[in-house]
Write an enzyme that holds these catalytic residues in place. Structure first.
Site, PDB file in Angstrom:
ATOM      1  N   ASP A  40      65.260  47.070  59.525  1.00  0.00           N
ATOM      2  CA  ASP A  40      65.629  45.693  59.882  1.00  0.00           C
ATOM      3  C   ASP A  40      64.423  44.897  60.399  1.00  0.00           C
ATOM      4  OD1 ASP A  40      65.393  47.248  62.091  1.00  0.00           O
ATOM      5  OD2 ASP A  40      67.234  46.580  63.070  1.00  0.00           O
ATOM      6  N   HIS A 243      37.868  42.360  46.791  1.00  0.00           N
ATOM      7  CA  HIS A 243      39.004  42.189  47.705  1.00  0.00           C
ATOM      8  C   HIS A 243      39.250  43.501  48.450  1.00  0.00           C
ATOM      9  CE1 HIS A 243      40.719  38.462  45.424  1.00  0.00           C
ATOM     10  NE2 HIS A 243      39.670  38.179  46.165  1.00  0.00           N
ATOM     11  N   ASP A 260      34.730  38.443  55.230  1.00  0.00           N
ATOM     12  CA  ASP A 260      35.343  37.273  54.594  1.00  0.00           C
ATOM     13  C   ASP A 260      36.688  37.090  55.277  1.00  0.00           C
ATOM     14  OD1 ASP A 260      36.649  35.458  52.954  1.00  0.00           O
ATOM     15  OD2 ASP A 260      36.053  36.418  51.080  1.00  0.00           O
ATOM     16  N   ASP A 271      37.868  29.551  55.141  1.00  0.00           N
ATOM     17  CA  ASP A 271      37.584  30.689  54.253  1.00  0.00           C
ATOM     18  C   ASP A 271      36.068  30.907  54.255  1.00  0.00           C
ATOM     19  OD1 ASP A 271      37.416  32.588  52.269  1.00  0.00           O
ATOM     20  OD2 ASP A 271      38.041  31.258  50.643  1.00  0.00           O
ATOM     21  N   HIS A 350      32.795  36.961  39.920  1.00  0.00           N
ATOM     22  CA  HIS A 350      33.861  36.025  40.326  1.00  0.00           C
ATOM     23  C   HIS A 350      33.407  34.582  40.194  1.00  0.00           C
ATOM     24  CE1 HIS A 350      31.846  35.244  44.212  1.00  0.00           C
ATOM     25  NE2 HIS A 350      31.619  36.539  44.281  1.00  0.00           N
ATOM     26  N   HIS A 354      36.733  27.649  44.775  1.00  0.00           N
ATOM     27  CA  HIS A 354      38.148  27.324  44.531  1.00  0.00           C
ATOM     28  C   HIS A 354      38.519  26.234  45.525  1.00  0.00           C
ATOM     29  CE1 HIS A 354      39.029  29.718  48.162  1.00  0.00           C
ATOM     30  NE2 HIS A 354      38.231  30.639  47.651  1.00  0.00           N
ATOM     31  N   HIS A 361      43.577  29.739  48.188  1.00  0.00           N
ATOM     32  CA  HIS A 361      43.279  29.288  46.825  1.00  0.00           C
ATOM     33  C   HIS A 361      44.222  28.126  46.595  1.00  0.00           C
ATOM     34  CE1 HIS A 361      41.727  33.606  45.925  1.00  0.00           C
ATOM     35  NE2 HIS A 361      40.890  32.896  46.657  1.00  0.00           N
ATOM     36  N   GLU A 384      30.686  29.866  47.234  1.00  0.00           N
ATOM     37  CA  GLU A 384      30.579  31.269  47.612  1.00  0.00           C
ATOM     38  C   GLU A 384      29.899  32.148  46.566  1.00  0.00           C
ATOM     39  OE1 GLU A 384      34.447  33.327  47.608  1.00  0.00           O
ATOM     40  OE2 GLU A 384      35.406  31.399  47.312  1.00  0.00           O
ATOM     41  N   TYR A 388      26.356  41.673  43.969  1.00  0.00           N
ATOM     42  CA  TYR A 388      26.931  42.952  44.363  1.00  0.00           C
ATOM     43  C   TYR A 388      26.342  44.040  43.477  1.00  0.00           C
ATOM     44  CZ  TYR A 388      30.139  39.269  45.763  1.00  0.00           C
ATOM     45  OH  TYR A 388      30.662  38.098  46.260  1.00  0.00           O
ATOM     46  N   ARG A 406      27.611  38.130  50.014  1.00  0.00           N
ATOM     47  CA  ARG A 406      28.273  36.861  49.660  1.00  0.00           C
ATOM     48  C   ARG A 406      28.111  35.929  50.853  1.00  0.00           C
ATOM     49  NH1 ARG A 406      32.724  38.607  48.085  1.00  0.00           N
ATOM     50  NH2 ARG A 406      34.177  38.364  49.829  1.00  0.00           N
ATOM     51  N   GLU A 408      29.695  32.221  52.071  1.00  0.00           N
ATOM     52  CA  GLU A 408      30.753  31.269  51.690  1.00  0.00           C
ATOM     53  C   GLU A 408      30.938  30.222  52.774  1.00  0.00           C
ATOM     54  OE1 GLU A 408      34.648  33.109  51.256  1.00  0.00           O
ATOM     55  OE2 GLU A 408      35.372  31.364  50.125  1.00  0.00           O
TER      56      GLU A 408
HETATM   57  N1  GLY Z   1      38.837  35.011  50.726  1.00  0.00           N
HETATM   58  C1  GLY Z   1      39.151  34.951  49.356  1.00  0.00           C
HETATM   59  C2  GLY Z   1      38.199  34.129  48.644  1.00  0.00           C
HETATM   60  O1  GLY Z   1      37.109  33.906  49.113  1.00  0.00           O
HETATM   61  O2  GLY Z   1      38.497  33.630  47.598  1.00  0.00           O
HETATM   62 MN    MN Z   2      36.948  31.807  48.937  1.00  0.00          MN
HETATM   63 MN    MN Z   3      36.602  34.090  51.168  1.00  0.00          MN
END
Ligand code: GLY
Ligand code: MN
Ligand code: MN
Length: 440
Positions: A40, A243, A260, A271, A350, A354, A361, A384, A388, A406, A408
């Site tokens: 529950d 991810h 991140d 983000d 990637h 976004h 996103h 970003e 890698y 990365r 961002e």
């Molecule tokens: N944190 C997910 C991205 O950077 O898209």
């Molecule tokens: Mn992002």
């Molecule tokens: Mn991110």
């Protein structure tokens, strides 16, 4: 008790903006389903973003019918007041409270939806609804639409045309108003300050989970509502998993840490990604990668201004990062060949950006009539780039294997270029080296 969480006039203004695009139509938005975690116990509930965006309403088991230009214009179906349930699960507004506190024209019990919806929909010329979120409700909607068609009798009218509500509302959400930007700056600032706290707490021996805890502690201390998405706290080669979700390893002397993570404040999220050395000192190999990614990220921020197409931003990123891969001896062919054969994807798989807003996103079209969309004042998005180098990549120079970087930031387009909303989180090498491991 849940309070109406913002100035209610914001939601009314948004509905007015939407009304200009959807006169004569009906928009039906449903709340997110509640999900059982175990027995529950439920997963934390978060309202459907579009429903919240237009109403400020945060309760589950709710449906909005919005009929621009008609009376009533906003009709909300909600759970009843229920003393017993409220004793267990907390306060509910009930229909009366919804009408009184949320500027809704009419509120009804959720159980009356099927009974009242036909009359509300039959005066509308088209429906905006998103299929595929709640399959059971999709079936109910189809049944309802058949009843609406029958209610038109021998008028010659067929089924109501159906359009996607997410695209309609998304095109409103993609351009941030002054109020939206104000909230985004707050989410970005809270996020950036929390990243600084993580930098201060990082040292050899600390675990990824402990650092995630530092991030959470900081954002909750700053009155954030929740994480905007699952935090990625990745040390060493874990940074090469885009991810990464486990966050359960120990940070080692000599490794980098990539974090991140974003704070959600009043439904807007930051983000940010930062990468820095666990022991506060970049190695020369780490510097080679970091310096190039940082340089490229700053170039991309400099390019961000009204009129640039998202695709151009991505194309430039691929060119710059491919050049970096060649310099770093990761690739051994000319730039044009590396791009044509998509060899860069091995080290940069990637997108560079976004939209950002209430969803990490965020909503909004990236192409219009199959043409790349151009940036406009008020669009908010991430920048970003990353590199890698898998630990097991035998073709890469040994010193670079297992390095993932990365960087961002979050920007909003202004008339003259863009505003970086995340600049409180340092990214220059000297600043990072001075901060990491230095508890305040
Ligand atoms: N944190 C997910 C991205 O950077 O898209
Ligand atoms: Mn992002
Ligand atoms: Mn991110």
């Amino acid at each position: 008790m849940r309070q109406p969480t913002d100035n209610m006039s914001i939601f009314k203004k948004r509905r007015q903006s939407l009304a200009d695009r959807a006169k004569g139509a009906a928009l039906v938005l449903i709340s997110n389903p509640e999900r059982i975690r175990n027995h529950d116990v439920h997963h934390a509930f978060r309202q459907d973003t579009n429903l919240y965006y237009l109403t400020g309403w945060e309760e589950p088991e709710s449906i909005l019918i919005f009929r621009p230009g008609q009376t009533p214009e906003t009709v909300l179906f909600v759970r009843p007041k229920d003393v017993e349930r409220e004793t267990w699960d907390g306060f509910r507004y009930g229909p009366q409270g919804a009408q009184q506190h949320f500027g809704i024209d009419q509120a009804h019990l959720i159980d009356d939806f099927d009974k009242l919806a036909v009359d509300l929909l039959k005066t509308c010329d088209r429906l905006y609804y998103r299929f595929d979120i709640d399959e059971d409700f999709d079936h109910r909607m189809l049944g309802l639409l058949a009843r609406v068609r029958r209610a038109h009798g021998r008028s010659g009218r067929g089924n109501m045309p159906i359009h996607d509500s997410a695209e309609l509302v998304g095109e409103l959400r993609v351009i941030k108003t002054e109020e939206d930007v104000h909230l985004m700056r707050r989410a970005c600032s809270v996020t950036a300050k929390a990243h600084v706290e993580v930098m201060r707490a990082t040292r050899p021996g600390v675990t990824e989970r402990q650092l995630q805890g530092v991030f959470l502690h900081s954002i909750y201390q700053q009155n954030a509502d929740r994480e905007g998405y699952n935090s990625i706290v990745a040390t060493g080669a874990n940074a090469c998993t885009l991810h990464y979700v486990f966050n359960d390893q120990t940070c080692r002397d000599g490794d980098l840490l990539l974090i991140d993570a974003g704070a959600e404040v009043r439904y807007y999220t930051g983000d940010i990604t930062r990468t820095f050395p666990v022991n506060a000192k970049f190695t020369s190999a780490q510097r080679k990668v970091y310096d190039r990614v940082l340089e490229i990220q700053k170039e991309l921020i400099g390019l961000s201004k009204p009129g640039l197409a998202f695709k151009q931003l991505q194309d430039r990123t691929i060119e710059y990062l491919t050049d970096a891969m060649i310099e770093l001896k990761l690739l051994h062919v000319p730039r044009t060949e590396a791009i044509e054969r998509q060899l860069f994807k091995k080290y940069y798989p990637h997108g560079v950006s976004h939209y950002l807003g209430m969803d990490v996103h965020d909503a909004g079209l990236y192409q219009i009539h199959n043409e790349p969309r151009r940036l406009e004042v008020g669009m908010a998005y991430t920048i970003e780039p990353g590199l890698y180098i898998p630990a097991e990549d035998a073709s890469a120079p040994e010193e670079l294997r297992g390095i993932g970087v990365r960087i961002e930031d979050n920007v909003v387009i202004t008339a003259g270029g863009c505003e970086v909303m995340t600049s409180e989180s340092p990214k220059e090498v000297a600043d990072l080296e001075a901060l990491v491991g230095r508890k305040a």
